[in-house]
Design a protein around this motif. Structure first.
Motif, PDB file in Angstrom:
ATOM      1  N   UNK A   1       0.753  -1.114   0.018  1.00 15.36           N
ATOM      2  CA  UNK A   1       0.276  -0.004   0.016  1.00 15.36           C
ATOM      3  C   UNK A   1       0.925   1.279   0.045  1.00 15.36           C
ATOM      4  N   UNK A   2       1.966   1.061   0.907  1.00  9.71           N
ATOM      5  CA  UNK A   2       2.673   2.449   0.893  1.00  9.71           C
ATOM      6  C   UNK A   2       3.287   2.592  -0.510  1.00  9.71           C
ATOM      7  N   UNK A   3       4.024   1.464  -1.268  1.00 10.36           N
ATOM      8  CA  UNK A   3       4.420   1.731  -2.471  1.00 10.36           C
ATOM      9  C   UNK A   3       3.477   2.184  -3.631  1.00 10.36           C
ATOM     10  N   UNK A   4       2.170   1.811  -3.505  1.00 14.99           N
ATOM     11  CA  UNK A   4       1.282   2.434  -4.429  1.00 14.99           C
ATOM     12  C   UNK A   4       0.994   3.779  -4.175  1.00 14.99           C
ATOM     13  N   UNK A   5       1.021   4.136  -2.809  1.00 12.23           N
ATOM     14  CA  UNK A   5       0.781   5.497  -2.346  1.00 12.23           C
ATOM     15  C   UNK A   5       1.908   6.331  -2.945  1.00 12.23           C
ATOM     16  N   UNK A   6       3.106   5.954  -2.832  1.00 12.65           N
ATOM     17  CA  UNK A   6       4.176   6.878  -3.173  1.00 12.65           C
ATOM     18  C   UNK A   6       4.169   7.245  -4.764  1.00 12.65           C
TER      19      UNK A   6
ATOM     20  N   UNK B   1      -5.254  -5.128  -7.513  1.00 14.48           N
ATOM     21  CA  UNK B   1      -4.979  -6.173  -6.716  1.00 14.48           C
ATOM     22  C   UNK B   1      -3.305  -6.242  -6.381  1.00 14.48           C
ATOM     23  N   UNK B   2      -2.855  -6.087  -5.113  1.00 14.44           N
ATOM     24  CA  UNK B   2      -1.508  -5.855  -4.940  1.00 14.44           C
ATOM     25  C   UNK B   2      -1.021  -7.241  -4.658  1.00 14.44           C
ATOM     26  N   UNK B   3       0.469  -7.333  -4.896  1.00 17.76           N
ATOM     27  CA  UNK B   3       1.128  -8.565  -4.561  1.00 17.76           C
ATOM     28  C   UNK B   3       0.784  -9.295  -3.513  1.00 17.76           C
ATOM     29  N   UNK B   4       0.634  -8.570  -2.419  1.00 17.25           N
ATOM     30  CA  UNK B   4       0.180  -9.479  -1.008  1.00 17.25           C
ATOM     31  C   UNK B   4      -1.079 -10.113  -0.988  1.00 17.25           C
ATOM     32  N   UNK B   5      -1.900  -9.856  -2.169  1.00 23.66           N
ATOM     33  CA  UNK B   5      -3.030 -10.220  -2.215  1.00 23.66           C
ATOM     34  C   UNK B   5      -4.312  -9.513  -1.809  1.00 23.66           C
ATOM     35  N   UNK B   6      -4.041  -8.426  -1.171  1.00 23.53           N
ATOM     36  CA  UNK B   6      -4.903  -7.304  -0.817  1.00 23.53           C
ATOM     37  C   UNK B   6      -5.600  -6.438  -1.944  1.00 23.53           C
ATOM     38  N   UNK B   7      -6.755  -6.071  -2.109  1.00 19.04           N
ATOM     39  CA  UNK B   7      -7.199  -5.295  -2.855  1.00 19.04           C
ATOM     40  C   UNK B   7      -7.708  -3.761  -2.487  1.00 19.04           C
ATOM     41  N   UNK B   8      -7.421  -2.975  -3.240  1.00 16.16           N
ATOM     42  CA  UNK B   8      -7.469  -1.763  -2.927  1.00 16.16           C
ATOM     43  C   UNK B   8      -8.129  -0.857  -4.026  1.00 16.16           C
ATOM     44  N   UNK B   9      -8.689   0.381  -3.814  1.00 15.23           N
ATOM     45  CA  UNK B   9      -9.329   1.042  -4.993  1.00 15.23           C
ATOM     46  C   UNK B   9      -8.932   2.461  -5.057  1.00 15.23           C
TER      47      UNK B   9
END
Length: 226
Positions: A29-34, A70-78
Motif C-alpha cells: 500500500x505504501x509503495x502504491x501511495x508513493x 490487486x496488490x502482490x500481497x493479495x490485498x485489494x484496494x481502490x
C-alpha cells in the motif's frame, strides 16, 4: 504435554504468518501511495489511471468510477481520480460507494500558476466598482462572496474567472474573482468580495484559476465545510 507444546508452536507459526502478511500488505500500500503521490494530472480518467498502473506493473482494472488494484500481497484496494488535487488519485480500502458517472474535468478548465494582465481602463474600473456595495460579505466569507460577485457581473455580460490560493489567509485559503475588460481582450480587473476592486499585483496571479465555482470542489472538496 507434547500436545500442548505442539499447539503453542502452531499458534506462534500462525501468528508470524499473519504478521508477515500484514507487513507485506502495508508495504504494498505504501509503495502504491508513493507512486500516485509522485504525479499529478488534472484530466486523468479512470481508464487513464488503470493504464498508468498497469504500465508500472500493477494488476489494475478500471470500473465505472474507480480502479480496482490487486496488490502482490493479495490485498485489494481502490483508486478514484481526484482531478486538480495533489496526487493522481485517492486511495480507498473499500469500493467507493458513490454511484453514477464520474465527471472528468477538462485539463484546460483549471489553470495552474497563471498570471493575468491588469486593465487600466478607468471607465471600466468605475463601472465595475459601482455595480455593488462592498463588502459584499463579511471578512472570511469569500466562498459565498465570490459567487455573489460572479453571478452579478455575469448578469451584466462580463466574463469572469475565479482565483484560488489555498495558502491564503493563514492557510485557510482565499477565493476572489477577476473580471475581463470587454474593450480590451485579456485585460482583467480583480475584485475581492470584502475589499472591492483591487489593483495589487498579487491579486492577478494565483496557484489555480477557473471559470466555474464547481471546479473548486475538485481542488478543495472540504472548503464549504471548513
Amino acid at each position: 504435554m507434547a500436545e500442548v507444546a505442539l499447539s503453542s508452536r502452531t499458534v506462534w507459526i500462525i501468528l508470524l504468518v499473519v504478521l508477515s502478511i500484514g507487513h507485506s500488505s502495508a508495504d504494498d500500500v505504501n509503495d502504491l501511495w508513493l507512486l500516485i503521490s509522485s504525479y499529478e494530472d488534472i484530466g486523468i480518467t479512470v481508464q487513464d489511471l488503470a493504464f498508468f498502473l498497469v504500465s508500472h506493473g500493477y494488476d489494475a482494472t478500471p470500473e465505472k468510477s474507480y480502479v480496482t488494484v490487486k496488490l502482490p500481497s493479495g490485498k485489494t484496494v481502490y483508486l478514484t481520480p481526484n482531478g486538480g488535487a495533489p496526487r493522481l488519485a485517492d486511495l480507498w480500502m473499500e469500493p467507493p460507494k458513490s454511484t453514477g458517472i464520474m465527471q472528468v474535468i477538462p485539463i484546460a478548465e483549471i489553470r495552474k500558476d497563471r498570471s493575468y494582465n491588469m486593465t487600466t481602463n478607468q471607465e471600466f474600473i468605475k463601472s465595475v466598482s459601482r455595480l455593488t456595495i462592498f463588502p459584499v460579505t463579511p471578512l472570511g466569507m469569500c466562498y459565498d462572496g465570490s459567487q455573489k460577485l460572479a453571478n452579478l457581473y455575469t448578469q451584466f455580460g462580463y466574463k469572469i474567472m475565479y482565483m484560488y490560493d489555498p495558502s491564503g489567509f493563514e492557510n485557510q485559503g482565499h477565493l476572489w474573482i477577476i473580471v475581463e475588460d470587454p474593450d480590451n481582450s485579456d485585460r482583467w480587473l480583480a475584485v475581492d468580495s470584502y475589499y472591492g476592486v483591487v489593483t495589487d499585483s498579487s491579486y492577478y496571479r494565483a496557484p489555480y484559476s477557473f471559470p466555474d465555482i464547481k471546479y473548486l470542489d475538485s481542488l478543495n472538496p472540504k472548503w464549504r465545510y471548513a
